[in-house]
Design a protein around this motif. Structure first.
Motif, short mmCIF file in Angstrom:
data_model
loop_
_atom_site.label_atom_id
_atom_site.label_comp_id
_atom_site.label_asym_id
_atom_site.label_seq_id
_atom_site.Cartn_x
_atom_site.Cartn_y
_atom_site.Cartn_z
N THR A 74 43.07 41.32 47.14
CA THR A 74 42.06 41.05 46.11
C THR A 74 41.07 39.97 46.55
O THR A 74 40.32 39.47 45.73
CB THR A 74 42.74 40.59 44.81
N PHE A 75 41.09 39.62 47.84
CA PHE A 75 40.32 38.49 48.34
C PHE A 75 40.73 37.23 47.56
O PHE A 75 39.93 36.34 47.32
CB PHE A 75 38.81 38.75 48.20
N CYS A 76 41.99 37.21 47.15
CA CYS A 76 42.54 36.13 46.31
C CYS A 76 41.66 35.90 45.07
O CYS A 76 41.39 34.75 44.71
CB CYS A 76 42.72 34.84 47.10
N ALA A 77 41.22 37.01 44.45
CA ALA A 77 40.37 36.89 43.26
C ALA A 77 41.04 37.49 42.02
O ALA A 77 40.38 37.71 41.01
CB ALA A 77 39.02 37.56 43.50
N GLY A 78 42.34 37.75 42.08
CA GLY A 78 43.07 38.24 40.91
C GLY A 78 42.60 39.59 40.43
O GLY A 78 42.29 40.47 41.22
N GLY A 79 42.56 39.76 39.12
CA GLY A 79 42.18 41.03 38.53
C GLY A 79 41.55 40.82 37.17
O GLY A 79 41.20 39.70 36.81
N PRO A 80 41.42 41.92 36.40
CA PRO A 80 40.70 41.82 35.11
C PRO A 80 41.55 41.27 33.96
O PRO A 80 41.70 41.90 32.92
CB PRO A 80 40.30 43.27 34.86
N LEU A 81 42.13 40.13 34.16
CA LEU A 81 42.90 39.43 33.13
C LEU A 81 42.42 37.98 33.12
O LEU A 81 41.75 37.56 34.07
CB LEU A 81 44.39 39.52 33.46
N PRO A 82 42.75 37.22 32.08
CA PRO A 82 42.29 35.82 32.05
C PRO A 82 42.62 35.09 33.35
O PRO A 82 43.73 35.20 33.87
CB PRO A 82 43.06 35.23 30.86
N ASN A 113 52.60 45.25 52.10
CA ASN A 113 51.85 44.27 52.90
C ASN A 113 50.38 44.43 52.60
O ASN A 113 49.79 45.45 52.93
CB ASN A 113 52.07 44.50 54.40
N ARG A 114 49.81 43.45 51.96
CA ARG A 114 48.37 43.51 51.71
C ARG A 114 47.59 43.26 53.00
O ARG A 114 46.46 43.64 53.12
CB ARG A 114 47.97 42.46 50.67
N ARG A 115 48.21 42.58 53.93
CA ARG A 115 47.56 42.27 55.21
C ARG A 115 48.54 42.54 56.33
O ARG A 115 49.74 42.29 56.19
CB ARG A 115 47.13 40.79 55.20
N ARG A 116 48.05 43.10 57.42
CA ARG A 116 48.90 43.37 58.58
C ARG A 116 48.17 42.95 59.85
O ARG A 116 46.94 42.94 59.89
CB ARG A 116 49.19 44.88 58.69
N ALA A 164 49.98 36.42 33.39
CA ALA A 164 49.88 37.89 33.45
C ALA A 164 49.08 38.33 34.67
O ALA A 164 49.46 39.28 35.36
CB ALA A 164 49.20 38.41 32.17
N GLU A 165 48.00 37.59 34.94
CA GLU A 165 47.19 37.94 36.12
C GLU A 165 47.98 37.71 37.40
O GLU A 165 47.95 38.54 38.31
CB GLU A 165 45.90 37.10 36.14
N TYR A 166 48.68 36.60 37.46
CA TYR A 166 49.44 36.29 38.67
C TYR A 166 50.52 37.33 38.93
O TYR A 166 50.72 37.79 40.06
CB TYR A 166 50.05 34.89 38.56
N GLU A 167 51.18 37.73 37.84
CA GLU A 167 52.27 38.70 37.99
C GLU A 167 51.75 40.06 38.47
O GLU A 167 52.37 40.74 39.27
CB GLU A 167 52.98 38.86 36.65
N LYS A 168 50.58 40.44 37.96
CA LYS A 168 50.06 41.78 38.26
C LYS A 168 49.22 41.84 39.53
O LYS A 168 49.29 42.81 40.28
CB LYS A 168 49.21 42.24 37.07
N TYR A 169 48.43 40.79 39.76
CA TYR A 169 47.47 40.85 40.87
C TYR A 169 47.63 39.74 41.90
O TYR A 169 47.02 39.79 42.96
CB TYR A 169 46.04 40.80 40.33
N GLY A 170 48.38 38.73 41.59
CA GLY A 170 48.53 37.60 42.51
C GLY A 170 47.59 36.46 42.16
O GLY A 170 47.01 36.42 41.08
N ASN A 216 50.64 35.29 46.98
CA ASN A 216 50.47 36.29 45.92
C ASN A 216 51.79 36.89 45.42
O ASN A 216 51.76 37.80 44.59
CB ASN A 216 49.57 37.41 46.43
N GLU A 217 52.90 36.38 45.92
CA GLU A 217 54.22 36.92 45.54
C GLU A 217 54.21 38.44 45.69
O GLU A 217 54.59 39.18 44.78
CB GLU A 217 54.58 36.53 44.09
#
Lengths: 66, 197
Positions: free
Chosen positions: B120-128, B34-37, B133-139, B27-28
């Protein structure tokens, strides 16, 4: 002549400054528990049974005990 | 409809932190977040146990309940996501979350919080889906690709499971039956030993 050009420059600068202060009039009014953000295109895809079975198949392939 | 859940089997987790690395890499995730620990209980003592913790995608998510701008939404299969364009970085969700999942980038002086970031459970966010853009903001959006979170998929001991809660529970139930009991590292008996309650 100089006075006219100064007035012109001042007017242009004033208009530019006022233009920079513009804010869009749309305001988001929040209501408790109501999401008003962008709609996620993934939501529609996840409702389909096809995606569900694809994820289940993936789980069985990758994560089950060996 | 499936309900997506994480489950970390403490008997199998070997504290390798591979899930943390996988999450950060996939997710860069920026430096300092840390999203996970991996949490270790009784570290260095006999019987130490480790568990991998991230957003647990709660059914009745307290983060969503306290958010003043309602930037959270839940997918049909129970993944809790949020819109960073709505988030004001107030930090309420951090205080509400029992797992410490919400994280905040601190790029400015005086401890100013940025937009909240979480698993995000590797589910990105509310972008295409799978857009830059989605990758940059949400992974990454692996769910849109028909894949499950990478942290669980690469777990070498299969301690971390991520998927349909019913299937995950079945696997864990079979393991417990095979072992003949659940770990005693935490739970009612550990918190209130007999005679002390």
């Amino acid at each position: 002549m100089i006075g006219h050009s100064r007035r012109f420059v001042f007017t242009v600068a004033l208009l530019a400054a006022l233009g920079g202060c513009y804010e869009p009039p749309e305001v988001t009014l929040y209501e408790p528990g109501v999401y008003k953000g962008t709609t996620d295109p993934l939501l529609e895809k996840l409702r389909s049974g096809e995606r569900q079975s694809q994820l289940l198949e993936r789980f069985k392939t990758v994560q089950t005990d060996r | 409809m499936a309900r997506m859940k994480f489950l970390c089997d403490a008997e199998r987790c070997i504290e390798c932190n591979g899930c943390v690395v996988a999450c950060k890499n996939e997710n860069e995730v920026p430096w300092g977040i840390n999203r996970r620990r991996v949490i270790t209980l009784e570290d260095g003592l006999p019987g130490e146990k480790s568990i991998s913790v991230a957003c647990m995608h709660c059914t009745d998510a307290p983060c969503a309940a306290v958010c003043p701008v309602d930037c959270f939404y839940t997918t049909a299969d129970g993944i809790v996501l949020h819109d960073k364009d709505l988030c004001i970085g107030c930090g309420y969700c951090f205080y509400a979350c029992p797992f410490g999942a919400p994280q905040y980038p601190q790029r400015e002086a005086f401890g100013v919080r940025g937009k909240m970031d979480k698993c995000t459970f590797c589910a990105g966010g509310p972008l295409p889906d799978n857009s830059d853009a989605e990758y940059e903001k949400y992974g990454a959006n692996r769910i849109a690709q028909g894949k499950l979170p990478l942290c669980a998929e690469m777990c070498s001991t299969k301690a971390l499971l991520a998927g349909d809660g019913d299937v995950v529970a079945d696997i864990y139930r079979q393991r417990i039956l095979k072992r003949g009991g659940r770990p005693k590292t935490w739970g009612w008996e550990t918190a209130y030993p007999e005679g002390e309650a």
